[in-house]
Structure formats: structure tokens, C-alpha cells
Design a protein around this motif. Structure first.
Motif, PDB file in Angstrom:
ATOM      1  N   ALA A 613       4.786   4.711  -1.130  1.00 28.81           N
ATOM      2  CA  ALA A 613       3.716   5.585  -1.375  1.00 28.81           C
ATOM      3  C   ALA A 613       2.346   4.871  -2.392  1.00 28.81           C
ATOM      4  CB  ALA A 613       4.408   7.189  -2.267  1.00 28.81           C
ATOM      5  N   LEU A 614       2.847   4.686  -3.773  1.00 27.76           N
ATOM      6  CA  LEU A 614       2.178   4.243  -3.990  1.00 27.76           C
ATOM      7  C   LEU A 614       1.120   2.515  -4.080  1.00 27.76           C
ATOM      8  CD1 LEU A 614       3.970   4.144  -7.436  1.00 27.76           C
ATOM      9  CD2 LEU A 614       1.946   6.060  -6.621  1.00 27.76           C
ATOM     10  N   GLU A 615       2.077   1.763  -3.290  1.00 24.62           N
ATOM     11  CA  GLU A 615       1.595   0.879  -2.528  1.00 24.62           C
ATOM     12  C   GLU A 615       0.436   0.910  -1.146  1.00 24.62           C
ATOM     13  OE1 GLU A 615       1.727  -2.294  -2.542  1.00 24.62           O
ATOM     14  OE2 GLU A 615       3.846  -2.860  -3.818  1.00 24.62           O
ATOM     15  N   HIS A 616       0.567   2.324  -1.029  1.00 27.12           N
ATOM     16  CA  HIS A 616      -0.513   2.906   0.322  1.00 27.12           C
ATOM     17  C   HIS A 616      -1.831   3.051  -0.858  1.00 27.12           C
ATOM     18  CE1 HIS A 616      -1.918   4.465   3.217  1.00 27.12           C
ATOM     19  NE2 HIS A 616      -2.194   5.582   3.722  1.00 27.12           N
ATOM     20  N   SER A 617      -1.311   3.921  -2.025  1.00 24.21           N
ATOM     21  CA  SER A 617      -2.548   4.174  -3.018  1.00 24.21           C
ATOM     22  C   SER A 617      -3.566   3.110  -3.129  1.00 24.21           C
ATOM     23  CB  SER A 617      -2.446   5.360  -3.974  1.00 24.21           C
ATOM     24  OG  SER A 617      -2.961   5.701  -4.713  1.00 24.21           O
ATOM     25  N   VAL A 618      -2.571   2.079  -2.740  1.00 17.16           N
ATOM     26  CA  VAL A 618      -3.545   1.045  -3.766  1.00 17.16           C
ATOM     27  C   VAL A 618      -4.049   0.039  -2.747  1.00 17.16           C
ATOM     28  CG1 VAL A 618      -2.726   2.074  -6.209  1.00 17.16           C
ATOM     29  CG2 VAL A 618      -1.634  -0.340  -5.262  1.00 17.16           C
ATOM     30  N   SER A 619      -3.310   0.571  -1.370  1.00 17.70           N
ATOM     31  CA  SER A 619      -3.854  -0.099  -0.474  1.00 17.70           C
ATOM     32  C   SER A 619      -4.730  -1.226  -0.280  1.00 17.70           C
ATOM     33  CB  SER A 619      -3.467   0.121   0.657  1.00 17.70           C
ATOM     34  OG  SER A 619      -3.455   0.886   0.826  1.00 17.70           O
ATOM     35  N   GLN A 620      -5.991  -0.202  -0.753  1.00 20.38           N
ATOM     36  CA  GLN A 620      -7.422  -0.209  -0.504  1.00 20.38           C
ATOM     37  C   GLN A 620      -8.251  -0.898  -1.383  1.00 20.38           C
ATOM     38  OE1 GLN A 620      -9.918   2.214   2.621  1.00 20.38           O
ATOM     39  NE2 GLN A 620      -7.741   2.051   2.987  1.00 20.38           N
ATOM     40  N   SER A 621      -7.781  -1.771  -2.691  1.00 17.48           N
ATOM     41  CA  SER A 621      -8.463  -0.872  -4.081  1.00 17.48           C
ATOM     42  C   SER A 621      -8.949  -2.476  -4.011  1.00 17.48           C
ATOM     43  CB  SER A 621      -7.482  -0.695  -5.436  1.00 17.48           C
ATOM     44  OG  SER A 621      -6.270   0.635  -5.465  1.00 17.48           O
ATOM     45  N   PRO A 622      -9.688  -2.810  -4.353  1.00 19.58           N
ATOM     46  CA  PRO A 622     -10.613  -1.922  -5.511  1.00 19.58           C
ATOM     47  C   PRO A 622     -11.348  -1.139  -4.874  1.00 19.58           C
ATOM     48  CG  PRO A 622     -11.592  -3.854  -5.929  1.00 19.58           C
ATOM     49  CD  PRO A 622     -10.481  -4.025  -4.704  1.00 19.58           C
ATOM     50  N   LYS A 623     -11.552  -1.154  -2.937  1.00 20.56           N
ATOM     51  CA  LYS A 623     -12.492  -0.204  -2.173  1.00 20.56           C
ATOM     52  C   LYS A 623     -12.153   1.043  -2.580  1.00 20.56           C
ATOM     53  CE  LYS A 623     -13.051  -4.457   1.054  1.00 20.56           C
ATOM     54  NZ  LYS A 623     -13.725  -4.066   2.662  1.00 20.56           N
ATOM     55  N   GLU A 624     -13.257   1.823  -1.933  1.00 18.62           N
ATOM     56  CA  GLU A 624     -12.349   3.683  -2.124  1.00 18.62           C
ATOM     57  C   GLU A 624     -11.950   3.539  -0.896  1.00 18.62           C
ATOM     58  OE1 GLU A 624     -16.637   5.985  -4.051  1.00 18.62           O
ATOM     59  OE2 GLU A 624     -16.118   5.157  -2.286  1.00 18.62           O
ATOM     60  N   THR A 641      -5.496  -8.015  -6.568  1.00 20.27           N
ATOM     61  CA  THR A 641      -5.304  -9.171  -5.726  1.00 20.27           C
ATOM     62  C   THR A 641      -4.581  -9.611  -5.060  1.00 20.27           C
ATOM     63  OG1 THR A 641      -5.221 -10.867  -7.459  1.00 20.27           O
ATOM     64  CG2 THR A 641      -7.486 -10.131  -8.136  1.00 20.27           C
ATOM     65  N   LYS A 642      -3.439  -9.113  -4.899  1.00 21.18           N
ATOM     66  CA  LYS A 642      -2.438  -9.467  -4.220  1.00 21.18           C
ATOM     67  C   LYS A 642      -2.709  -8.893  -2.862  1.00 21.18           C
ATOM     68  CE  LYS A 642       1.472 -10.234  -7.644  1.00 21.18           C
ATOM     69  NZ  LYS A 642       2.552 -10.127  -8.478  1.00 21.18           N
ATOM     70  N   ALA A 643      -1.762  -8.802  -1.662  1.00 21.57           N
ATOM     71  CA  ALA A 643      -1.718  -8.423  -0.238  1.00 21.57           C
ATOM     72  C   ALA A 643      -1.275  -7.237  -0.726  1.00 21.57           C
ATOM     73  CB  ALA A 643      -0.914  -9.387   0.243  1.00 21.57           C
ATOM     74  N   SER A 644      -1.916  -6.035   0.666  1.00 20.04           N
ATOM     75  CA  SER A 644      -1.103  -5.177   0.253  1.00 20.04           C
ATOM     76  C   SER A 644      -0.194  -4.757   1.360  1.00 20.04           C
ATOM     77  CB  SER A 644      -2.135  -4.274   1.610  1.00 20.04           C
ATOM     78  OG  SER A 644      -2.302  -3.391   2.145  1.00 20.04           O
ATOM     79  N   GLY A 645       0.695  -3.928   0.030  1.00 18.76           N
ATOM     80  CA  GLY A 645       1.994  -3.826   0.216  1.00 18.76           C
ATOM     81  C   GLY A 645       3.003  -3.947  -0.406  1.00 18.76           C
ATOM     82  N   GLU A 646       2.123  -5.374  -1.307  1.00 18.09           N
ATOM     83  CA  GLU A 646       3.086  -6.329  -2.602  1.00 18.09           C
ATOM     84  C   GLU A 646       2.192  -6.030  -3.150  1.00 18.09           C
ATOM     85  OE1 GLU A 646       3.275  -9.887  -1.475  1.00 18.09           O
ATOM     86  OE2 GLU A 646       4.269 -10.060   1.282  1.00 18.09           O
ATOM     87  N   ARG A 647       1.581  -5.064  -3.919  1.00 22.00           N
ATOM     88  CA  ARG A 647       0.936  -4.972  -5.010  1.00 22.00           C
ATOM     89  C   ARG A 647       1.236  -3.829  -6.331  1.00 22.00           C
ATOM     90  NH1 ARG A 647      -5.690  -3.099  -3.075  1.00 22.00           N
ATOM     91  NH2 ARG A 647      -5.678  -5.280  -2.017  1.00 22.00           N
ATOM     92  N   VAL A 648       2.153  -3.482  -6.153  1.00 26.74           N
ATOM     93  CA  VAL A 648       2.775  -2.530  -7.562  1.00 26.74           C
ATOM     94  C   VAL A 648       3.875  -3.710  -8.120  1.00 26.74           C
ATOM     95  CG1 VAL A 648       4.533  -0.450  -7.803  1.00 26.74           C
ATOM     96  CG2 VAL A 648       2.876  -0.300  -6.687  1.00 26.74           C
TER      97      VAL A 648
END
Length: 731
Positions: A613-624, A641-648
Motif C-alpha cells: 500500500a505504501l508503495e502505491h502511495s508514493v508511486s507517483q512522487s514527487p508528483k501529486e 528516484t527509484k522505480a515505482s514499486g521499489e521505493r519504500v
């Protein structure tokens, strides 16, 4: 396959299609004198339908002896036909459409058919001289003759050319064999309807006439004291009744709690409108029991019942332990002599000459998520089986369950899907509690063991009076459902009923005063609600904020009152809509911050699912991202800066002693969030899966009320940025 009411039969025996249409253009020939039309030979494709109606005295030709089968039918003439067919009342106000004058030959018919919901027009224009197309006539006939859909597949090759507004009606017409399409397999939706086509359609409808019985129901649920739109709801109800005079009007519970109308009037404002709109019956929602722990207990609920001009039903709620309900609670009673303001297990209503059994069920979860006090709840399956048998022992084979147990809610407690599978004999379930938007009815035809069973039709109309639900159900002589059609009518699209609007003003004026009342709490600084712009990327939809922390702290505090195991709270940034300015906080301020009335829910998740869930939350960061989660009871870091799904990068959970420990991926945690997010809103697939697996409990507490209670508890409101959410790429 479809029941034709007596009003239609009366018309078919006395009024003819040509008499209406032809009278507008030329004197008609006497049908009895017509041996055969020169323009309708025996091998004409419509000959059977035309001559069948001629023989019955239903249709005739013109003075010159012709039938003119290819003559096109216009809307004005069709309106006159339907007004006579249905014996529609003529409104006193004939200003129905802006392009129909009072002097028009079809002014009365246009007004009558609009009021009945048959012709709705476009942009308030009727287009009386416009020729009807085949797709338009499909909708007209379905509405006029109350045809309902079946499961039969429709295979017209040009269904993609049918306007969306008419697509379902074209399918219904085809399912009944009223239209068979062209030789090439097309429906030809934009083609004009001719006299021959119209005669054929009517002939086929008459041929399919049966003695089946049809029941029409309007339904609402989870209105939660949302009265600002009630004048429009009144219009929607009156329009349906103009077409189907004997439609039942049912509410599936949770009228109580949710807005200032309830806080101020304790259900009496809602009741005034329910009485005005002539509801037939209501069951109890869990929120009807919210005041049980107050000084007055269930006094407001007892007064709500006593003042109602309709009965209440619930087969699994036992009020006998609370003296406030003495004299109005009749546990175990199936009432045939129904009195208003009384509570029964079930009632028997006679509708169009048939007895209908109606009983209610309320979620057993109420004991955990509300304050029922001495009111007790029994097993819904056991009580449903007992009540259905009681109806059947009376010879009643058409049974409606009005439930507040949720469509697909936590199966450990109860839900409509399980009810439909487990209890034989329930034909229709009018549901509530889960705030589910069922745009079309759901039909259950297999029991819990996968064995075929008689159909059970389930409907639910979302929440907050956004929709008026409608359902038409067709029964055969044995009481088996053989057809159904339903839809949700969007209340916001209706005009206001003048009388209801006048009634509302007295309540709304009082609410305006209340909105300006202070909570007694105050902020020490501005709690902003930033959005990204040309000079800043800081946003409530991409960053931790003081206001987000305040809201989630309030959610966690409230959720712990109901479940001490809740350790985390999450709030989607898109649901926070305004800032809180420095100084006193009013109720209006709180409502502006959280205007959607989303309810608080708890959810069981593994640590691994929380990370997803947290990965989805920040998947578009820093975009809104509207699904960006503000949190309480935890903190986490991520790398944008990492790929979506591998950011947390790291996640820690706050313990009872205030210290943080690393999240355990294998451990189960209980979190709190709003019901919108819990059901998978903002594309939270991991939450949706948990919801579908019955791991979500909706506490039913409005978000603004949670925030209000929390700031009152704090008195001095001074939340801080605490590095709950950190993007390590910005360090």
C-alpha cells in the motif's frame, strides 16, 4: 413473459393505434369494413401483425382504404397514444417542455408522459414533430409496458451504434422477441419507426401477454441525514409513482448520523420528509443505535419510530430489554393488520391484488460498532429462515428482505450474498450498510453448495441519497422470479419539489447557524492544505502535512475506542479539501476540511500488504497523487528516484510505549482508514482484496465527526511535522 396491467388491456380493447395517429392526418376507415389493404398484401412482412390488430379492432386504415405501412411515427402522436393507453393524469401545468405551447395538439400528452417518465426530452425540448427512431421506441415501449430484462443473449451486430441511453432497452425488447432485427443481423437503431413496425411491436407484445405478476420497488439506504438534496429526491419519487402508482418505497437503514441535520434534530427532520414521501417500510441500520450510551439512551430512536407514518421491520433485533420500546415492539410478529409507528419482524402488504411478505435484518456487528445498550441481535440466517417459513405458511410466495447487513461486507458477521445463498424463498433483497452502488441488480441463482436455486435479486443504492434505486421484478404463478430490471436514478439531475424545498428551509436555516458555532478548540497556527504550483512542489498529495497528521491522529484515536488492536491510521490526501486557519475552529471549518462524509473503517493487513500500500502511495512522487497516504502510528522512508514499486526503504510501527519498531512483513496488523480507501479507492488493489476477503469492518463514523471529536478533546490544536513520511532522495 411480461405482465400487462389492466390499464393497458383496457386501452387495447378500446383505442386503436391508427385512430390516434391517423386522426392527426386523415379520417380513418372503419376497421370492420376493411377486407384487406391494397398496400398490405398477405406476403407483406408486417401483414400478420397488422391484420391481427385489425381483427381485434385495435388498428385501422385511412379513408382511402390504405394502411400506409411505411408512414413514419412522430413523437407527438406517440405521446397521445401512450397517454390514452396508460390513462395518464393530465398535469394542471402544461408547460412541460419549452418547445410545446399550451395550444399544441399534444400539449396535454407531452406533459402527461413527461410526468410519468416516459418522454423525458433533451435539454427540456420535446421535439413533438420529430420522427421516432427504432432505438427511441425501444425505450418508450419498455417504459410504457414495464418490460423487464432476462439473461438471454442479444447478438445484433450493430449494438455499438445504439445510443447508450437506449442500449439496455433495445436488449430487453430483443430478449422478449419483440424486435428481431434485420435479415443481416442488425437492429438499425437510427432508422425511423413506421406504422407497420409499430403495429408489429404491439402485436408481439400482446402475443406474449401472460398472467405473470410484476412488483415495482423504489429504495434508499444509508442516507445518513443528508437532506440538502431531499427536495430532488422527492421529485424522483413522484416521477416514478406517476408511472407506477403502486410502487413500494423502502429504506434499508442508517437514516441516523452523518450531518448536522441529525446532530440538531435527532432524526425528526429526516422523518418529516419520509412521512411526506410516504415510505412504506424501513429496517434499522447500525447507526440508528448510536445514541444508546447517551443520557437519554434510545429515546430519539423510540420517538422516531412512534412518529413515523409507516412500520419498521427487523426479524433479528430484540428490543424487549429496553422499556422505551414497550408498546411499539412486536417481536416475532408477522403483521397483516399493519399499524404505523410499530416494529414487526415482518409485514404483509397487498400490492396490485397480491400479498407481499416483507421482513428486515440488521447486522449483528452493531453490538461492536454502535451503542445498542439493552437491544440484542440474533443470527441473521436463523431468523431469516424462520421468517420466510412463517410467510410461506401463510401462503405467501413473494418475499422481500430489507437488510442492513452489507452487500459483500464482512462474511464473519453477515452479508447479502451469503443470505441469498443460505436462505431459500427470498425473492428480493433491498440492502444497505456497505454503501454499495449496484447500478444494476445482482441475481443469485446458486446456493452455498453451488446447487441451482430459485433466483434472488439483490439491489442497493449507494449512499447519502445520491440515488433513488428502482427495481421491477416479474414473478410466475408459483412466485418464482422470471424477470427483473432495475436502475439507479441520479437525484442531483432532478428539479426540486416545491413543497419539499419549502419544508427543508426551516431546517436548513437552523443548520446554517449551527455551522458557525465553535467547537471550543483552536489552532495555534495556520494548518495549510498546500497544492503544487509553479513555485513549489509541496502538496497535501505528495508530502506529510500538519493537517494530515492531525486528521490521522484523530482517526487512530477514534478507532482505538472500538478496537484496541488498531495501531495505524491512513488518510488519502485527495480527501483533505481545505485548510484550518489559526484560531477558533467551527463546525463549518471541520466540514469544509472533510466534506465527503467518508466513514471510518478498520482493516486487517499483513506487514507485506502494508508495504504494498505504501508503495502505491508514493508511486507517483514527487508528483501529486490523490491516493498519497498521510499516516499515524507509524513512519516510513522512501526513495522517489527509484522505480515505482521499489521505493519504500523502511517502515516502523509505534508501540504502546511510544517507541518505534520495524514492521514485520509476516505479522498481521489492524489499521484504520476511510471506507473509500478501504474498498480500493484511488486504485488500492491491496485494500480492495482485503475488503473482498472480509477483512474490513466499517465503523460507520463520519470522518468530519471524528475530527470534530478529536479537536474538542485536544482543545489546543498544535500538530507538528514529525518525519512520519520521508523521501530520502531529498535529504
Amino acid at each position: 413473459m411480461s405482465y400487462i396491467p389492466k390499464s393497458y388491456r383496457k386501452f387495447m380493447a378500446t383505442v386503436t393505434t391508427a385512430a390516434v395517429v391517423a386522426s392527426m392526418v386523415a379520417p380513418a376507415a372503419n376497421a370492420a369494413e376493411v377486407k384487406g389493404f391494397p398496400d398490405v398484401k398477405e406476403d407483406h412482412w408486417a401483414a400478420e401483425g397488422i391484420y391481427s390488430l385489425v381483427e381485434k379492432g385495435i388498428i385501422s386504415g385511412y379513408e382511402d382504404g390504405t394502411f400506409q405501412p411505411n408512414k413514419q411515427l412522430i413523437r407527438g402522436h406517440a405521446a397521445i397514444l401512450l397517454t390514452r393507453a396508460l390513462d395518464l393524469p393530465i398535469p394542471t401545468d402544461l408547460n412541460s417542455f419549452k418547445d410545446v405551447t399550451k395550444k399544441s395538439g399534444y400539449a396535454e400528452a407531452a406533459a402527461a408522459t413527461k410526468q410519468a417518465g416516459i418522454f423525458v426530452g433533451t435539454n427540456n425540448k420535446f421535439g413533438g414533430s420529430d420522427v421516432l427512431t427504432r432505438e427511441q421506441v425501444a425505450s418508450v415501449l419498455v417504459r410504457a409496458f414495464d418490460l423487464v430484462g432476462t439473461d438471454k443473449e442479444v447478438s445484433f451486430t450493430d449494438m455499438d451504434k445504439v445510443n447508450l441511453a437506449h442500449k439496455d432497452d433495445v436488449k430487453v425488447l430483443a430478449q422478449h422477441g419483440i424486435t428481431t432485427g434485420t435479415d443481416s443481423g442488425k437492429f438499425d437503431p437510427k432508422a425511423p419507426v413506421t406504422r407497420a413496425t409499430f403495429a408489429t411491436f404491439i402485436h408481439r407484445i400482446l402475443e406474449k401477454q401472460t398472467d405473470n405478476y410484476k412488483l415495482s420497488i423504489m429504495h434508499t439506504n444509508d442516507t445518513h441525514a443528508n437532506l440538502d438534496s431531499v427536495a430532488k429526491r422527492a421529485t424522483a419519487i413522484k416521477e416514478v409513482r406517476a408511472k407506477k402508482k403502486n410502487s413500494l418505497l423502502i429504506d434499508a437503514g442508517d437514516v441516523f448520523s452523518g450531518t448536522l441535520y441529525f446532530n440538531e434534530f435527532r432524526g425528526q427532520a429526516d422523518l418529516a420528509f419520509m412521512n411526506y414521501l410516504k415510505y412504506d417500510v424501513m429496517t434499522f441500520g447500525n447507526h440508528e443505535f448510536d445514541l444508546g450510551s447517551s443520557t437519554d439512551g434510545h429515546k430519539a430512536l423510540a420517538e422516531f419510530v412512534k412518529n413515523a407514518k409507516f412500520p419498521f421491520v427487523s426479524a433479528n433485533v430484540d428490543f424487549s430489554g429496553d422499556s422505551l420500546f414497550n408498546g411499539i415492539y412486536h417481536g416475532g410478529t408477522i403483521a397483516e393488520e399493519i399499524k404505523d409507528g410499530q416494529i414487526y419482524s415482518g409485514i404483509v402488504k397487498e400490492v396490485n391484488g397480491e400479498k407481499i411478505g416483507i421482513f428486515g435484518l440488521t447486522t449483528e456487528e452493531t453490538a461492536d460498532i454502535s451503542s445498542p445498550g439493552k437491544v440484542k441481535f440474533q443470527n441473521y440466517i436463523d431468523q431469516a429462515k424462520k421468517t420466510v417459513k412463517a410467510f410461506e405458511d401463510k401462503g405467501i410466495n413473494k418475499i422481500v428482505a430489507v437488510t442492513h447487513i452489507g452487500y459483500d461486507d464482512n462474511a464473519e458477521y453477515d452479508n447479502d450474498l451469503e443470505l441469498a445463498k443460505a436462505v431459500d424463498g427470498i425473492d428480493v433483497i433491498v440492502g444497505g450498510h456497505s454503501h454499495t452502488q449496484l447500478d444494476k441488480p445482482v441475481v443469485i441463482e446458486k446456493d452455498k453448495n453451488g446447487k441451482e436455486k430459485d433466483p434472488t435479486v439483490i439491489v442497493q443504492a449507494y449512499q447519502y441519497s445520491d440515488f433513488l434505486g428502482t427495481i421491477n421484478v416479474e414473478f410466475d404463478k408459483n412466485g418464482k422470479v422470471v424477470g427483473q430490471a432495475g436502475k439507479l436514478i441520479k437525484v442531483a439531475e432532478k428539479a426540486e419539489d416545491a413543497e419539499a424545498a419549502k419544508m427543508l428551509k426551516q431546517y436548513a436555516d437552523k443548520i446554517k447557524e449551527v455551522k458557525n458555532s465553535e467547537t471550543g478548540a483552536a489552532t495555534t497556527s495556520d494548518l495549510t492544505n498546500p497544492r503544487a504550483n509553479d513555485t513549489s512542489v509541496f502538496s497535501v498529495r505528495s508530502n506529510e502535512t500538519q493537517l494530515g497528521n492531525l486528521i490521522t491522529d484523530g482517526m487512530l484515536d477514534k478507532a482505538k475506542e472500538y478496537n484496541e488492536n488498531v495501531v495505524i491510521a491512513m488518510q488519502n490526501g485527495g480527501g483533505i479539501r481545505a485548510a484550518l486557519d489559526k484560531g477558533p475552529i467551527t463546525l463549518g471549518d471541520v466540514l469544509t476540511v472533510l466534506p465527503f462524509g467518508n466513514t471510518l473503517a478498520t482493516m486487517k493487513l499483513t506487514g507485506a500488504e502494508i508495504i504494498t500500500a505504501l508503495e502505491h502511495s508514493v508511486s507517483q512522487s514527487p508528483k501529486e497523487h490523490g491516493g498519497f497516504l498521510h499516516v499515524s502510528g507509524m513512519k516510513f522512508t522512501y526513495d522517489s528516484t527509484k522505480a515505482s514499486g521499489e521505493r519504500v526503504v523502511s517502515v516502523e510501527v509505534k508501540g504502546k510505549d511510544g517507541t518505534f519498531t520495524a514492521l514485520d512483513k509476516t505479522k498481521e496488523y489492524v489499521i484504520a482508514t476511510n471506507a473509500f480507501t478501504a474498498k480500493g479507492g484511488d486504485n488500492y488493489a491491496v485494500f480492495k482484496k482485503a475488503y473482498e476477503e472480509g477483512r474490513v469492518t466499517d465503523l460507520g463514523l463520519a470522518d468530519w465527526e471524528n475530527l470534530r471529536d478529536y479537536v474538542i478533546k485536544l482543545k489546543t490544536v498544535d500538530p507538528k511535522i514529525e518525519d512520519r513520511i520521508t523521501d530520502v532522495a531529498k535529504k
